[in-house]
Structures are given as C-alpha cells and as structure tokens.
Design an enzyme around this catalytic site. Structure first.
Site, PDB file in Angstrom:
ATOM      1  N   ALA A 157       0.856  -1.188   0.000  1.00  0.00           N
ATOM      2  CA  ALA A 157       0.000   0.000   0.000  1.00  0.00           C
ATOM      3  C   ALA A 157       0.890   1.235   0.000  1.00  0.00           C
ATOM      4  O   ALA A 157       1.853   1.305   0.760  1.00  0.00           O
ATOM      5  CB  ALA A 157      -0.882   0.002   1.245  1.00  0.00           C
ATOM      6  N   LYS A 158       0.560   2.182  -0.859  1.00  0.00           N
ATOM      7  CA  LYS A 158       1.311   3.442  -0.868  1.00  0.00           C
ATOM      8  C   LYS A 158       0.586   4.391   0.085  1.00  0.00           C
ATOM      9  O   LYS A 158      -0.327   5.108  -0.312  1.00  0.00           O
ATOM     10  CB  LYS A 158       1.368   4.000  -2.293  1.00  0.00           C
ATOM     11  CG  LYS A 158       2.339   5.147  -2.470  1.00  0.00           C
ATOM     12  CD  LYS A 158       2.548   5.422  -3.953  1.00  0.00           C
ATOM     13  CE  LYS A 158       3.360   6.685  -4.181  1.00  0.00           C
ATOM     14  NZ  LYS A 158       4.726   6.625  -3.695  1.00  0.00           N
ATOM     15  N   SER A 159       0.949   4.320   1.357  1.00  0.00           N
ATOM     16  CA  SER A 159       0.220   5.063   2.391  1.00  0.00           C
ATOM     17  C   SER A 159       1.118   6.094   3.047  1.00  0.00           C
ATOM     18  O   SER A 159       2.336   5.925   3.131  1.00  0.00           O
ATOM     19  CB  SER A 159      -0.324   4.075   3.425  1.00  0.00           C
ATOM     20  OG  SER A 159       0.717   3.241   3.880  1.00  0.00           O
ATOM     21  N   TYR A 163       5.638   6.928   5.471  1.00  0.00           N
ATOM     22  CA  TYR A 163       6.725   7.729   4.895  1.00  0.00           C
ATOM     23  C   TYR A 163       7.568   8.440   5.960  1.00  0.00           C
ATOM     24  O   TYR A 163       8.606   9.023   5.647  1.00  0.00           O
ATOM     25  CB  TYR A 163       6.199   8.712   3.842  1.00  0.00           C
ATOM     26  CG  TYR A 163       6.093   8.055   2.486  1.00  0.00           C
ATOM     27  CD1 TYR A 163       7.133   8.137   1.562  1.00  0.00           C
ATOM     28  CD2 TYR A 163       4.988   7.288   2.137  1.00  0.00           C
ATOM     29  CE1 TYR A 163       7.062   7.497   0.339  1.00  0.00           C
ATOM     30  CE2 TYR A 163       4.902   6.634   0.924  1.00  0.00           C
ATOM     31  CZ  TYR A 163       5.942   6.742   0.028  1.00  0.00           C
ATOM     32  OH  TYR A 163       5.881   6.101  -1.182  1.00  0.00           O
TER      33      TYR A 163
END
Ligand code: PPE
Length: 306
Positions: A157-159, A163
């Site tokens: 998942a690019k959540s 980051y």
C-alpha cells in the site's frame, strides 16, 4: 525545491483555486497519517499531454485504500477522468499528478472507521527528482534506518504515515551530503530507496528485490522489467545483499518522480567505473521514448489527455 504552483486542485469534484485547497487542522490525516496516495507523470507528446500508466496507478490507489478499509466515494472511471481534467484545467503539458485519499474531519482518536474519506488531485510541474543525478548518476548511502517489516506495515500500500520511515533515511542522506538513501529490510536484505525501487546489473543480468523485501511494487519497476525482457535481458527478482550492491556492474533507481536514475556511488564506493552504465543508459533512452509516445509497441501505456 519550492513547488511550482498551478491554478487548480481537484477537491472532491470541485476545481479549487490552488491557494484555497485547504483542510481542517484536526483532520484525522494530519495526526495519524491516514492517507493513501499516488504519484503519476504526464508527458508532452506529439499528440498532446499523455499520462503514463494511469490505469495501473488508479488501480494501486484503490488497492492501497482497501488495505486501510477506506471506501473511495468515486468510481475508478471518475478518478481517471479527474486526473485528465486537472491536467487540462491547469493548461499543463508535462507534469506530476498527485491523487490523495485521506481521512477527514469529525472525530479524534486512532480509530479511523467513522471518518469521511476525502479525495484531492493536484497537478504541477515537477522536474528531475534527484536533480543532476538523472544524467550524471546519484551518490547514495545505505541508511542505518531499516525498512519496516511486512507484519508491521504492508509495503504494497502506498500510504502516507509510513513515509516517516522514509523521511528518517532521507534526512540521513541529506545530512551526509548525498542524493539518496537505500534502506535494508527487516532481515538485512536490500529493500528500496526512500522514493524509488532499485535494480542492479551483474554480467548483463538485471536483479531487483522481491515484494518480500518490504518494497512498494513500483509501476516504473514493472515497466522496466517488461522493457528489459522485451530487449531480451534476463530479469530476476531475488533478495540482494549489500555486497551485491557494492560489486554490481551497474545500479539504478526507478520511480515515477525519479524515472530511471543511475547510481554511481554507494557509501563512497564507486559502482563499476563510477559512471552511469551502458545498460542503464539504454533503458533510460527507451523509457523516455516510450513516455513521449515514440514507441509504437508501448502506446497502450499512455492515456492522452485530449
Ligand atoms: N518505493 C517508494 C518508497 C516510493 O515512494 C516510490 C514512488 C517507488 C518505490 C516507485 O514506485 P512507482 O512510482 O510506482 O514506480 N515514489 C513516489 C513519491 C515520491 C515523493 O517524494 O513524493 C513517486 O515517485 O511518485
């Protein structure tokens, strides 16, 4: 680098003037990082602006949202159209598109499930991610910060919240005066850059870490695997050690923002002869032709904005 502002940001269906595209400070996303997002590039072609692999990016956005139980209140077709419209509304030829799905305002506390799911899509001009490194090659370090384990955070998942992990590694790179950091995974194998996937080349074979190494399954990574195979190179997804990085013939990053960026130095050790390698150059060249609509075979990867 300061942002190059455009005119409008799409916010839940409205073309909002750039400076008015705001949310409440008590929005859930601000406190708990509860958002999933995409980064997409649009390139200038002979037939007008074309968005690279738009469908795959929107598919990944929905997949990321589903992992965090976020129900996007639009269809994929609506968001695909909104991406095209935001490029048009801003009169852009070549730009970066950033759709973000986030938890809004209404309640505090970790539980995200009662909060509204909101969507915004911005588009602006964003040049090379790592500056001159795209041509000259990047100098990088291996970060002392490890990438999160798969039973801590799903890397598929690019959540947004995760980051913070990438930021620690990026800060270390900046403080050390290099372009970027590579993170090792929870086992000590190579994972990825703070905003890029990584490939090495040894004896004309390409290698890249597998999903198990806590990587984001990058769409540029997928594109390069396909392009390299079409050029008859062998591409192997396998765990890589840091020694394999140092002793590779060539190393490069892939990513939407970073595109294809050669790596010429890791932890002060020169890769190959310390110059971008010939296979990396060849892949860069064909990649940039493809995104500009100059390769018939890959036109299916482009969505024209018109
Ligand atoms: N790994 C990470 C951690 C990552 O952030 C990206 C993209 C990739 C791999 C490559 O994925 P893809 O773009 O699908 O090939 N990073 C995005 C955000 C960068 C930023 O600083 O913001 C991007 O390149 O758009």
């Amino acid at each position: 680098m300061p942002l190059t502002e455009s005119k409008y940001i799409w916010m839940d269906g409205e073309f909002t003037p750039w400076k008015e595209a705001k949310i409440h400070i008590l929005s859930h996303v601000v406190h708990y990082g509860s958002a999933v997002f995409e980064g997409i590039r649009c390139y200038k072609t002979e037939k007008g602006p074309a968005i690279f692999r738009l469908k795959e990016h929107i598919d990944r956005l929905y997949f990321s949202a589903s992992i965090y139980h976020m129900k996007i209140p639009y269809t994929k077709e609506q968001l695909i159209n909104a991406c095209k419209e935001i490029v048009k509304a801003n009169g852009l030829q070549e730009c970066y598109i950033r759709p973000i799905v986030y938890r809004g305002y209404g309640e505090m506390g970790v539980n995200p499930l009662n909060l509204p799911v909101k969507v915004a899509i911005a588009a602006w001009v964003w040049g090379p991610y790592l500056g001159k490194a795209k041509e000259e090659g990047a100098r990088v370090i291996i970060s002392t910060w490890r990438r999160f384990a798969p039973d801590a955070i799903p890397s598929m998942a690019k959540s947004s919240g995760p980051y913070m992990n990438n930021q620690l590694a990026k800060i270390e790179a900046v403080e050390r005066g290099v372009d970027e950091a590579i993170m090792l995974d929870y086992r000590g194998f190579v994972s990825e850059g703070t905003g890029e996937n990584i490939f090495i080349i040894k004896n004309n074979i390409l290698y890249t870490p597998p999903l198990e190494a806590s990587i984001l399954p990058g769409i540029t990574r997928d594109s390069i695997i396909k392009i390299a195979k079409d050029l008859k190179y062998t591409v192997i997804e396998k765990d890589l050690t840091r020694a394999e990085l140092y002793h590779a013939d060539e190393v490069f990053f892939t990513g939407t923002a970073a595109e294809v960026t050669p790596i010429v130095e890791i932890d002060g050790i020169k890769i190959g002869n310390g110059k971008p390698g010939p296979i990396t150059r060849k892949l860069q060249e064909i990649f940039f032709k493809i995104v500009k609509g100059e390769e018939e075979k890959y036109l299916k990867w482009l969505t024209y904005v018109k």
